[in-house]
Design a protein around this motif. Structure first.
Motif, short mmCIF file in Angstrom:
data_model
loop_
_atom_site.label_atom_id
_atom_site.label_comp_id
_atom_site.label_asym_id
_atom_site.label_seq_id
_atom_site.Cartn_x
_atom_site.Cartn_y
_atom_site.Cartn_z
N ALA A 4 7.99 -14.44 -14.10
CA ALA A 4 6.97 -13.42 -13.85
C ALA A 4 7.10 -12.87 -12.43
CB ALA A 4 5.58 -14.01 -14.07
N LYS A 5 7.38 -13.73 -11.48
CA LYS A 5 7.53 -13.28 -10.09
C LYS A 5 8.79 -12.44 -9.93
CE LYS A 5 4.86 -16.85 -7.77
NZ LYS A 5 4.90 -17.91 -6.76
N ILE A 6 9.86 -12.83 -10.60
CA ILE A 6 11.10 -12.04 -10.53
C ILE A 6 10.87 -10.67 -11.17
CG2 ILE A 6 13.48 -11.91 -11.35
CD1 ILE A 6 13.58 -14.98 -10.97
N ALA A 7 10.15 -10.64 -12.27
CA ALA A 7 9.83 -9.37 -12.92
C ALA A 7 8.99 -8.49 -11.99
CB ALA A 7 9.09 -9.62 -14.23
N ARG A 8 8.07 -9.10 -11.26
CA ARG A 8 7.24 -8.34 -10.32
C ARG A 8 8.09 -7.78 -9.17
NH1 ARG A 8 3.31 -4.81 -9.57
NH2 ARG A 8 2.22 -5.15 -7.61
N ILE A 9 9.05 -8.56 -8.68
CA ILE A 9 9.96 -8.06 -7.64
C ILE A 9 10.70 -6.82 -8.15
CG2 ILE A 9 12.10 -8.57 -6.38
CD1 ILE A 9 11.16 -11.51 -6.23
N ASN A 10 11.21 -6.91 -9.36
CA ASN A 10 11.95 -5.78 -9.94
C ASN A 10 11.05 -4.58 -10.18
OD1 ASN A 10 14.38 -7.17 -9.94
ND2 ASN A 10 13.98 -8.07 -11.94
N GLU A 11 9.83 -4.84 -10.61
CA GLU A 11 8.87 -3.76 -10.83
C GLU A 11 8.57 -3.03 -9.52
OE1 GLU A 11 4.12 -3.51 -11.87
OE2 GLU A 11 5.30 -5.10 -12.80
N LEU A 12 8.35 -3.79 -8.46
CA LEU A 12 8.07 -3.18 -7.15
C LEU A 12 9.28 -2.42 -6.62
CD1 LEU A 12 5.97 -6.02 -5.51
CD2 LEU A 12 5.14 -3.77 -6.20
N LYS A 17 11.53 2.99 -5.39
CA LYS A 17 12.53 4.05 -5.50
C LYS A 17 11.95 5.33 -6.09
CE LYS A 17 16.45 0.96 -5.96
NZ LYS A 17 17.50 0.46 -6.86
N GLU A 18 11.01 5.18 -7.02
CA GLU A 18 10.48 6.33 -7.73
C GLU A 18 9.38 7.07 -6.97
OE1 GLU A 18 9.29 4.77 -11.49
OE2 GLU A 18 11.36 4.40 -12.13
N ILE A 19 8.32 6.35 -6.59
CA ILE A 19 7.18 7.04 -5.98
C ILE A 19 6.73 6.43 -4.65
CG2 ILE A 19 6.29 7.90 -8.16
CD1 ILE A 19 4.28 5.62 -8.18
N GLY A 20 7.27 5.28 -4.30
CA GLY A 20 6.87 4.64 -3.05
C GLY A 20 5.81 3.58 -3.28
N LEU A 21 5.60 2.76 -2.27
CA LEU A 21 4.66 1.65 -2.36
C LEU A 21 3.52 1.81 -1.36
CD1 LEU A 21 7.17 -1.34 -2.48
CD2 LEU A 21 6.04 -0.26 -4.41
N THR A 22 2.38 1.26 -1.71
CA THR A 22 1.28 1.20 -0.76
C THR A 22 1.57 0.08 0.23
OG1 THR A 22 0.02 -0.40 -2.06
CG2 THR A 22 -0.35 1.94 -2.56
N GLU A 23 0.80 0.01 1.29
CA GLU A 23 1.00 -1.04 2.30
C GLU A 23 0.81 -2.43 1.70
OE1 GLU A 23 2.28 -0.93 5.37
OE2 GLU A 23 2.62 1.18 4.90
#
Length: 71
Positions: A4-12, A17-23
């Protein structure tokens, strides 16, 4: 590290790459990446602790950690 954590890393990573991340997502991503790196390094160290080296004369010895130089 669980799947689940690896999937979350990949999701982030995809979201970054697509829209950016919040802080808060950037902080979460950094923490998850650090945890992943620590897990991989720990696994490698445990593996290398079980390695024996043949010296060509019929002898064997365990790998030793290299001394850290203060350069």
């Amino acid at each position: 590290m669980d799947k689940a954590k690896i999937a979350r890393i990949n999701e982030l990573a995809r979201k970054s790459k697509e829209i950016g991340l919040t802080e808060s997502e950037k902080t979460e991503q950094a923490a998850l990446r650090r945890e992943y790196i620590d897990a991989v390094k720990g696994s490698l160290e445990r593996h290398l602790d079980r390695v024996w080296i043949a010296d060509g004369k019929g002898g064997e010895y365990k790998l030793r950690k290299k001394a850290k130089n203060n350069l």
